[in-house]
Design a protein around this motif. Structure first.
Motif, PDB file in Angstrom:
ATOM      1  N   ALA A 146      42.741  37.341  41.728  1.00 31.48           N
ATOM      2  CA  ALA A 146      43.210  36.094  42.330  1.00 31.48           C
ATOM      3  C   ALA A 146      42.074  35.308  42.971  1.00 31.48           C
ATOM      4  O   ALA A 146      42.091  34.076  43.010  1.00 31.48           O
ATOM      5  N   LEU A 147      41.065  36.013  43.460  1.00 31.98           N
ATOM      6  CA  LEU A 147      39.900  35.358  44.067  1.00 31.98           C
ATOM      7  C   LEU A 147      38.912  34.880  43.011  1.00 31.98           C
ATOM      8  O   LEU A 147      37.932  34.204  43.340  1.00 31.98           O
ATOM      9  N   GLY A 148      39.156  35.236  41.742  1.00 29.21           N
ATOM     10  CA  GLY A 148      38.260  34.832  40.667  1.00 29.21           C
ATOM     11  C   GLY A 148      37.005  35.670  40.588  1.00 29.21           C
ATOM     12  O   GLY A 148      36.015  35.248  39.983  1.00 29.21           O
ATOM     13  N   LYS A 149      37.032  36.880  41.175  1.00 27.91           N
ATOM     14  CA  LYS A 149      35.860  37.763  41.181  1.00 27.91           C
ATOM     15  C   LYS A 149      35.995  38.787  40.053  1.00 27.91           C
ATOM     16  O   LYS A 149      36.623  39.833  40.203  1.00 27.91           O
ATOM     17  N   ALA A 150      35.427  38.430  38.912  1.00 29.15           N
ATOM     18  CA  ALA A 150      35.662  39.179  37.682  1.00 29.15           C
ATOM     19  C   ALA A 150      35.074  40.592  37.708  1.00 29.15           C
ATOM     20  O   ALA A 150      35.693  41.538  37.234  1.00 29.15           O
ATOM     21  N   LYS A 151      33.877  40.753  38.258  1.00 29.04           N
ATOM     22  CA  LYS A 151      33.194  42.050  38.176  1.00 29.04           C
ATOM     23  C   LYS A 151      33.919  43.153  38.945  1.00 29.04           C
ATOM     24  O   LYS A 151      34.202  44.216  38.381  1.00 29.04           O
ATOM     25  N   PRO A 152      34.227  42.958  40.243  1.00 34.66           N
ATOM     26  CA  PRO A 152      34.967  44.019  40.940  1.00 34.66           C
ATOM     27  C   PRO A 152      36.369  44.220  40.384  1.00 34.66           C
ATOM     28  O   PRO A 152      36.871  45.352  40.354  1.00 34.66           O
ATOM     29  N   ALA A 153      37.014  43.128  39.920  1.00 35.40           N
ATOM     30  CA  ALA A 153      38.340  43.271  39.308  1.00 35.40           C
ATOM     31  C   ALA A 153      38.251  44.129  38.059  1.00 35.40           C
ATOM     32  O   ALA A 153      39.104  44.988  37.809  1.00 35.40           O
ATOM     33  N   GLY A 206      44.672  32.935  33.365  1.00 35.94           N
ATOM     34  CA  GLY A 206      45.187  31.576  33.518  1.00 35.94           C
ATOM     35  C   GLY A 206      45.854  31.348  34.850  1.00 35.94           C
ATOM     36  O   GLY A 206      45.669  30.300  35.484  1.00 35.94           O
ATOM     37  N   SER A 207      46.635  32.323  35.322  1.00 37.47           N
ATOM     38  CA  SER A 207      47.353  32.147  36.586  1.00 37.47           C
ATOM     39  C   SER A 207      46.390  32.091  37.771  1.00 37.47           C
ATOM     40  O   SER A 207      46.620  31.349  38.734  1.00 37.47           O
ATOM     41  N   SER A 208      45.302  32.868  37.715  1.00 40.05           N
ATOM     42  CA  SER A 208      44.311  32.827  38.790  1.00 40.05           C
ATOM     43  C   SER A 208      43.676  31.438  38.886  1.00 40.05           C
ATOM     44  O   SER A 208      43.543  30.870  39.974  1.00 40.05           O
TER      45      SER A 208
END
Length: 468
Positions: A385-392, A78-80
């Protein structure tokens, strides 16, 4: 509404990072203190049975963190979204996300409480609870699970508050909760003679007060994001986006708990109750370092999210560099402090000779990789924070699932108890290498942006980052 967050794209990065991170780190340290205080007073309350009682809290801790993980997934996801929406001036979307986080907190906490309470004993056995520690772990967890709603809501809302740049409020909520818990622990455990039950009830009451404070902040309309009751209705598109981004943090937290299944079972096999108690103490003492690293990461998150939405990529690069320097320094200083004071630290919780003998060796080996952990924390939060789910997601599971579980399964077969301790610094080193590799790739993308026109850079970066 979004004017309250405009400073994220304008203020000096060094001062901004300190302004946002310092309150979070302070709040995190208070949280670490009251985790340690629980264990300290348990040792006082149970006398000759202190090793078993401390072991009970040690076994209960990863299960408690799995409950908290649902708040983390809502908070980080949510914060992202909210920080990027504020940067792009999408105010309505930010409001919908806030409402969905609130409603999902209640729904999820109820859904996880029912099976956890019903299958509590089998779950504790899976986590390696011995006959000696089982009664204490069961008594503590019953009340923690019943109070699950305030844990999920509190953790989620703290992250949302930080996403709009109000780190001080999140810190104050943690200070209130932590301070109250430190006061209530001895009152319930020693004054009322409630033992571990008192520790659990004190924790739930403290978290409830902190959560109410955060709720009132939004109900009174003081936030950069306004709460509107109509946004409580779950929006599946938003729910999926929250989950996609927050899944990395969720898996990181849960994988840490799953990893402890393997660790506790190995400890029960090669060291018994004393080794379990030692591990629980080290994890909680180490939380002073790890919480500080996490606090730096949480301070970085709104800066990255807002400036990515505003296409100010050079500010992201500067903020990440400063965060890495700070977390590495914290890791080194924290490690040296604990190693110099290891005998005194271990002695605070128990005077049992076997516990002390095991503990001195364990604390020396386990924490050697702490100066490297900051890289993994910062890089993981950067991608969230960048919204990049896979590497996160990959980075979130790297330390515990990809590296630590295989190591803690294999090494003890050859090195017994020392193999359990050695698995930690080795996994820290491997996660450091993976994090550095992914960070270097994204750094190259942002660096190339400087050679492009500002209007073209946004779409180009989005295309290149989709390949990471």
């Amino acid at each position: 509404m979004d004017e309250k967050s405009e400073f994220l794209g304008k203020d000096n990065i060094k001062k901004l990072l300190f302004k946002l991170s310092a309150p979070i780190v302070i709040g995190m340290l208070v949280q670490a203190i009251y985790n340690v205080v629980d264990t300290f007073f348990v040792g006082m309350a149970y006398g000759t049975d202190d090793v078993q009682a401390i072991g009970g809290l040690s076994i209960a801790f990863p299960i408690q963190m799995m409950v908290v993980a649902f708040g983390i997934v809502l908070g980080t996801g949510g914060s992202s979204i909210i920080s990027r929406a504020l940067g792009a001036r999408e105010n309505e979307k930010a409001e919908k996300v806030l409402g969905n986080v609130f409603s999902l907190s209640l729904i999820l906490s109820v859904l996880i409480a029912i099976p956890c309470l019903y299958y509590l004993d089998p779950i504790l056995k899976i986590f390696g609870a011995t006959a000696g520690v089982m009664p204490y772990a069961r008594e503590y967890l019953k009340y923690i699970i019943l109070g699950g709603t305030v844990f999920v809501f509190g953790v989620a809302t703290q992250n949302i508050v930080r996403s709009e740049g109000n780190a001080r409020l999140a810190m104050n909520a943690m200070l209130v909760g932590g301070g109250l818990n430190i006061f209530l622990d001895p009152l319930f455990m020693l004054g009322f003679g409630m033992g571990v039950k008192g520790a659990a009830i004190a924790t739930v009451i403290s978290q409830t007060i902190a959560s109410i404070w955060l709720l009132l902040y939004y109900l009174k309309g003081k936030g950069a994001v306004h709460f509107r009751p109509k946004t409580l209705k779950p929006d599946m598109k938003i729910v999926k986006e929250i989950w996609a981004i927050g899944i990395g943090s969720f898996v990181m937290q849960c994988s840490n708990s799953v990893m402890m299944i393997f660790v506790f079972n190995a400890l029960a096999t090669y060291g018994g109750d004393s080794a379990i108690a030692v591990f629980g103490v080290i994890i909680k003492v180490n939380s002073f370092i790890f919480m500080s690293l996490l606090g730096m990461g949480f301070g970085l998150q709104p800066i990255v999210g807002f400036n990515y939405g505003a296409k100010k990529y050079e500010r992201i690069v500067e903020a990440v560099k400063l965060s890495l320097a700070a977390t590495t320094t914290i890791g080194i200083l924290g490690l040296l402090s604990i190693l110099l004071l290891k005998e005194q630290i271990l002695g605070l919780f128990s005077a049992d000779p076997q516990y002390l003998e095991i503990g001195k060796k364990a604390i020396t080996i386990m924490l050697l990789g702490m100066p490297l952990v900051g890289m993994n924390v910062i890089t993981s939060i950067l991608f969230q924070a960048l919204g990049k789910a896979k590497p996160a997601f990959l980075l979130s599971i790297s330390r515990q699932l990809l590296f630590l579980i295989p190591l803690v399964t294999i090494l003890p077969r050859y090195y017994q108890l020392n193999g359990v301790w050695a698995a930690y610094p080795i996994s820290d080193f491997l996660a450091f290498l993976l994090s550095g590799f992914l960070l270097f790739r994204i750094y190259k993308i942002f660096k190339e942006q400087k050679k492009s026109s500002k209007t073209a850079a946004g779409s180009e970066i989005a295309d290149k980052m989709s390949n990471i």
